[in-house]
Write a protein that holds these residues in place. Structure first.
Motif: not given
Length: 91
Positions: A7-13
């Motif tokens: 599963p993917k997660t939210e975008p981060v730097f």
């Protein structure tokens, strides 16, 4: 090697990821790496090129592409990416 996505997660730097962490950018899969000593010859002038000099850009992060068989190395800026967890399956 076959790569199975988890599963993917939210975008981060990108700078928040550690060596070995994987992420998706423009529908391609990359892994954050560290280059210590990889030397080669410049195709234009045949001089010795040191990877530490080649990728010594301010705020750059070195990654390798996992989406295809070439394993190309890139230098990214600190952009927002989508971290993903991968499972490598031997074939």
């Amino acid at each position: 090697m076959i790569i199975e996505r988890k599963p993917k997660t939210e975008p981060v730097f990108l700078s928040t990821l550690n060596y070995g962490d994987c992420f998706e950018c423009n529908e391609e899969i990359f892994m954050v790496i560290s280059l210590y000593v990889i030397d080669g010859r410049c195709p234009n002038c045949n001089s010795l090129v040191n990877s530490n000099d080649l990728f010594k850009l301010s705020n750059s992060i070195t990654v390798v592409e996992l989406s295809d068989d070439c394993g190309c190395v890139y230098s990214f800026n600190d952009i927002k990416v989508t971290p993903i967890k991968l499972k490598a399956v031997e074939v």
